[in-house]
Design a protein around this motif. Structure first.
Motif, PDB file in Angstrom:
ATOM      1  N   ILE A 215       0.871  -1.324   0.076  1.00 41.29           N
ATOM      2  CA  ILE A 215      -0.121  -0.033  -0.044  1.00 41.29           C
ATOM      3  C   ILE A 215       0.872   1.428  -0.143  1.00 41.29           C
ATOM      4  CG2 ILE A 215      -1.786   1.277   1.200  1.00 41.29           C
ATOM      5  CD1 ILE A 215      -2.671  -1.117   0.085  1.00 41.29           C
ATOM      6  N   ARG A 216       0.900   2.007  -1.106  1.00 47.85           N
ATOM      7  CA  ARG A 216       1.574   3.194  -1.290  1.00 47.85           C
ATOM      8  C   ARG A 216       0.527   4.544  -1.843  1.00 47.85           C
ATOM      9  NH1 ARG A 216       4.457   1.289   1.686  1.00 47.85           N
ATOM     10  NH2 ARG A 216       6.622   0.884   1.571  1.00 47.85           N
ATOM     11  N   PHE A 217       0.289   5.291  -1.005  1.00 44.16           N
ATOM     12  CA  PHE A 217      -0.395   6.286  -1.027  1.00 44.16           C
ATOM     13  C   PHE A 217      -0.020   7.320  -2.090  1.00 44.16           C
ATOM     14  CE2 PHE A 217      -2.608  10.612  -0.401  1.00 44.16           C
ATOM     15  CZ  PHE A 217      -3.546  10.305  -0.906  1.00 44.16           C
ATOM     16  N   LYS A 218      -0.637   7.788  -3.328  1.00 44.43           N
ATOM     17  CA  LYS A 218      -0.493   8.648  -3.924  1.00 44.43           C
ATOM     18  C   LYS A 218      -1.966   9.414  -4.429  1.00 44.43           C
ATOM     19  CE  LYS A 218       0.006   6.092  -8.153  1.00 44.43           C
ATOM     20  NZ  LYS A 218       0.756   5.828  -9.534  1.00 44.43           N
ATOM     21  N   LEU A 219      -1.901  10.637  -4.811  1.00 48.35           N
ATOM     22  CA  LEU A 219      -3.254  11.381  -5.239  1.00 48.35           C
ATOM     23  C   LEU A 219      -3.571  10.735  -6.613  1.00 48.35           C
ATOM     24  CD1 LEU A 219      -2.557  15.028  -4.558  1.00 48.35           C
ATOM     25  CD2 LEU A 219      -4.342  13.466  -3.260  1.00 48.35           C
ATOM     26  N   LEU A 220      -4.725  10.010  -6.611  1.00 51.91           N
ATOM     27  CA  LEU A 220      -5.396   9.228  -7.819  1.00 51.91           C
ATOM     28  C   LEU A 220      -6.549   9.891  -8.220  1.00 51.91           C
ATOM     29  CD1 LEU A 220      -4.389   6.914  -9.853  1.00 51.91           C
ATOM     30  CD2 LEU A 220      -5.346   5.276  -8.334  1.00 51.91           C
ATOM     31  N   TRP A 221      -6.872   9.973  -9.498  1.00 54.26           N
ATOM     32  CA  TRP A 221      -8.273  10.206 -10.023  1.00 54.26           C
ATOM     33  C   TRP A 221      -8.405   9.470 -11.032  1.00 54.26           C
ATOM     34  CZ3 TRP A 221     -11.605  12.868  -7.087  1.00 54.26           C
ATOM     35  CH2 TRP A 221     -12.736  13.301  -7.810  1.00 54.26           C
ATOM     36  N   ASP A 222      -9.346   8.381 -11.152  1.00 53.49           N
ATOM     37  CA  ASP A 222      -9.875   7.764 -12.352  1.00 53.49           C
ATOM     38  C   ASP A 222     -11.241   7.991 -12.289  1.00 53.49           C
ATOM     39  OD1 ASP A 222     -11.124   5.589 -13.820  1.00 53.49           O
ATOM     40  OD2 ASP A 222      -9.193   4.529 -13.585  1.00 53.49           O
ATOM     41  N   LYS A 223     -11.709   8.842 -13.692  1.00 53.83           N
ATOM     42  CA  LYS A 223     -13.103   9.311 -13.448  1.00 53.83           C
ATOM     43  C   LYS A 223     -14.145   8.149 -13.246  1.00 53.83           C
ATOM     44  CE  LYS A 223     -15.824  12.353 -16.467  1.00 53.83           C
ATOM     45  NZ  LYS A 223     -15.896  13.269 -17.608  1.00 53.83           N
ATOM     46  N   LYS A 224     -13.862   6.921 -14.102  1.00 51.68           N
ATOM     47  CA  LYS A 224     -15.018   5.991 -14.311  1.00 51.68           C
ATOM     48  C   LYS A 224     -14.982   5.321 -12.786  1.00 51.68           C
ATOM     49  CE  LYS A 224     -15.723   1.464 -16.377  1.00 51.68           C
ATOM     50  NZ  LYS A 224     -15.199   0.488 -17.389  1.00 51.68           N
ATOM     51  N   GLU A 225     -14.046   5.043 -12.063  1.00 53.42           N
ATOM     52  CA  GLU A 225     -13.799   4.318 -10.678  1.00 53.42           C
ATOM     53  C   GLU A 225     -14.442   5.303  -9.580  1.00 53.42           C
ATOM     54  OE1 GLU A 225     -11.069   1.613  -9.583  1.00 53.42           O
ATOM     55  OE2 GLU A 225     -10.216   1.162 -11.606  1.00 53.42           O
ATOM     56  N   VAL A 226     -13.975   6.578  -9.659  1.00 58.51           N
ATOM     57  CA  VAL A 226     -14.365   7.538  -9.017  1.00 58.51           C
ATOM     58  C   VAL A 226     -15.981   7.696  -8.897  1.00 58.51           C
ATOM     59  CG1 VAL A 226     -14.669  10.055  -8.313  1.00 58.51           C
ATOM     60  CG2 VAL A 226     -12.232   8.865  -8.738  1.00 58.51           C
ATOM     61  N   LYS A 227     -16.524   7.802  -9.979  1.00 62.37           N
ATOM     62  CA  LYS A 227     -18.139   7.797 -10.361  1.00 62.37           C
ATOM     63  C   LYS A 227     -18.684   6.457  -9.528  1.00 62.37           C
ATOM     64  CE  LYS A 227     -21.466   8.382 -13.877  1.00 62.37           C
ATOM     65  NZ  LYS A 227     -21.783   8.313 -15.195  1.00 62.37           N
ATOM     66  N   GLU A 228     -18.143   5.307  -9.941  1.00 61.53           N
ATOM     67  CA  GLU A 228     -18.749   4.059  -9.519  1.00 61.53           C
ATOM     68  C   GLU A 228     -18.470   3.963  -7.709  1.00 61.53           C
ATOM     69  OE1 GLU A 228     -17.367  -0.573  -8.731  1.00 61.53           O
ATOM     70  OE2 GLU A 228     -16.655   0.626 -10.712  1.00 61.53           O
ATOM     71  N   ILE A 229     -17.404   4.521  -6.978  1.00 60.07           N
ATOM     72  CA  ILE A 229     -17.316   4.627  -5.639  1.00 60.07           C
ATOM     73  C   ILE A 229     -18.091   5.646  -5.055  1.00 60.07           C
ATOM     74  CG2 ILE A 229     -15.653   5.158  -3.660  1.00 60.07           C
ATOM     75  CD1 ILE A 229     -13.464   3.891  -5.520  1.00 60.07           C
ATOM     76  N   SER A 230     -18.163   6.816  -5.897  1.00 62.21           N
ATOM     77  CA  SER A 230     -19.435   7.760  -5.400  1.00 62.21           C
ATOM     78  C   SER A 230     -20.651   7.386  -5.680  1.00 62.21           C
ATOM     79  CB  SER A 230     -19.007   9.042  -6.100  1.00 62.21           C
ATOM     80  OG  SER A 230     -17.664   9.723  -6.187  1.00 62.21           O
TER      81      SER A 230
END
Length: 506
Positions: A215-230
């Motif tokens: 597990i290594r954190f970094k700022l990440l934005w995947d529009k499709k997956e963000v929409k799914e999680i949201s």
């Protein structure tokens, strides 16, 4: 369930019970010391001002469930790369959520505190300081939630339990320190609470970094997956909001029809519920990751078994405590409160009966969450929860007693159990007929027999310790025997007896 799963769930449940007992004891003792050292006025200011921000943290439970579901599913498939990606995405979303909360709290929230809350003039500065420090505390505690979800998803309950106990011990130390501080105790207390929250989050971060090195954190934005999680979080939020609306909405209804003493009676009954409900919540925290992992690994037979077993055990655990309380409600409340408000006894009995019925809902909710297809599930069950409000309003308008609101809740809870069963059949293939025959029917018969006979026996004795002890021993023994023979088949009973024998000879 496999033997490994059984042992893991048992071990994790025991760890969580130890945690619950210690945390409850420390918390009760800490509350008393804080009240003594802060004084009634400052204690009230801290809780009211901090409560404004606590309202904003309502979303935390939904976001935490979302994290647990995605992390457990990834672990079930063994895809650690996907787990790291989901962690980064949820943490990024969390940071966005925290930013929104900060903006709202530092504008609308701050204006509300300074214009609407009744605060003595000489305590306004201290109250504002507490407000800002409480916001920092909220930020620190919120950042720990994805890491907390990682620990629970990996089923590292021993670490989770130890850290919870240490956190409570820190708060106890803070309460004791207050007695030796001669300055502005209210601000000092708020600062120390922030430090405790920050340290807890930091320990979670260090543990997860060392234990789960992938597990290594970094700022990440995947529009499709963000929409799914949201979308998932949004639909799940409907369920959480519906429960809040049902409970708080009925509170407001009762307050508009009756005097505040009735609202106080209902509030006391829900405090009793909180104590008893912790029994099932500890077990369910241990079993929930297993349900998620079974679904993600396509082990549907194992998942169905988990739903069945955990539903029965949740019913058993809460009944173990709730039935003696229902049979001896006045005596127990009199011991606790000394002066029992009118309506409290019946409210408490009805609330506990409602809790027994709803105890079976947790596993079916987890099964639905595991699939990710929760829109219809949340809308339908949420609508049923909210339906309590208009129905209660009609009966109160017709002149029914305030306790009738709980009878309405019990009837709707029973309907919801069957509605959930039908939805779950469509989602995970667990047949409604099997669920009714193997879960609902046996526990319905057991609950009715044990509760009815225990309540009858309690009326043969005068209220007192002897009555409480006798009904507790009777109901516990009968509950164990009936559950053992009515809820499990011969093979399962032999397996259980074999485990006990091995333990005794081990």
């Amino acid at each position: 369930m496999t033997t490994v799963s059984n042992k893991r769930i048992l071990k994790n449940t025991l760890m969580l019970y130890v945690r619950m007992i210690l945390v409850m004891g420390i918390t009760l003792f800490t509350s008393r010391i804080i009240l003594e050292n802060l004084g009634v006025e400052d204690f009230g200011i801290y809780n009211v001002v901090g409560g404004v921000i606590v309202m904003m943290s309502f979303f935390n439970s939904t976001l935490s469930s979302t994290c647990q579901r995605y992390f457990s599913t990834d672990l079930g498939t063994g895809d650690k790369k996907k787990l790291n990606k989901d962690f980064c995405l949820t943490m990024t979303l969390y940071l966005c959520f925290i930013l929104v909360v900060v903006v709202v709290c530092e504008t609308i929230g701050l204006a509300f505190v300074n214009s609407k809350l009744v605060i003595p003039e000489n305590r306004v500065f201290a109250a504002n300081c507490v407000y800002h420090i409480s916001l920092l505390t909220f930020i620190a505690s919120s950042l720990s939630i994805p890491y907390n979800a990682l620990v629970i998803s990996h089923e590292d309950m021993s670490f989770y339990a130890y850290l919870s106990i240490i956190e409570c011990a820190l708060k106890l130390g803070i309460a004791i320190l207050l007695a030796y501080f001669g300055g502005e105790r209210l601000i000092f207390y708020a600062v120390l609470m922030f430090i405790a929250s920050f340290l807890t989050t930091f320990v979670y971060y260090i543990y997860c970094k060392k234990k789960y090195d992938y597990i290594r954190f970094k700022l990440l934005w995947d529009k499709k997956e963000v929409k799914e999680i949201s979308s998932y979080s949004g639909w799940h939020l409907i369920g959480a909001v519906s429960v809040l609306v049902r409970n708080q909405g009925v509170n407001i209804l009762i307050n508009t029809f009756f005097n505040p003493a009735i609202s106080a009676a209902r509030a006391v009954s829900f405090q009793v519920l909180t104590a008893t409900d912790s029994l099932t919540s500890n077990f369910f925290t241990a079993v929930k990751p297993q349900i998620y992992k079974s679904y993600s690994s396509n082990d549907m037979e194992g998942m169905h078994s988990l739903i069945r077993y955990s539903s029965i055990i949740c019913f058993f655990l809460i009944s173990l405590l709730a039935i003696p309380l229902i049979s001896n409600t006045f005596f127990v409340l009199d011991l606790w409160l000394k002066e029992v408000p009118e309506h409290t006894v019946l409210f408490t009995q009805l609330v506990l009966i409602n809790a027994i019925i709803e105890s079976v809902n947790g596993p079916s909710i987890a099964a639905a969450l595991a699939t990710g297809k929760i829109r219809n599930f949340e809308i339908i069950t949420g609508a049923l929860m909210i339906f309590n409000l208009p129905v209660c309003w009609v009966f109160l308008k017709l002149g029914y007693c305030p306790e009738f609101t709980m009878i309405v809740s019990i009837i709707i809870a029973l309907i919801t159990v069957f509605v959930r069963a039908f939805i779950i059949e469509g989602l995970v293939g667990y047949k409604v007929s099997d669920y009714i025959v193997k879960v609902i029917l046996p526990i319905g018969i057991i609950g009715s027999l044990v509760l009815g006979s225990s309540y009858y026996i309690s009326h043969l004795f005068n209220n007192g310790w002897a009555c409480l002890i006798i009904t507790t021993l009777y109901s516990s023994t009968l509950l164990i025997i009936l559950t053992f023979f009515m809820c499990f088949n011969r093979e399962e009973r032999n397996h259980f007896v074999g485990i006990v024998k091995n333990r005794l000879h081990g």
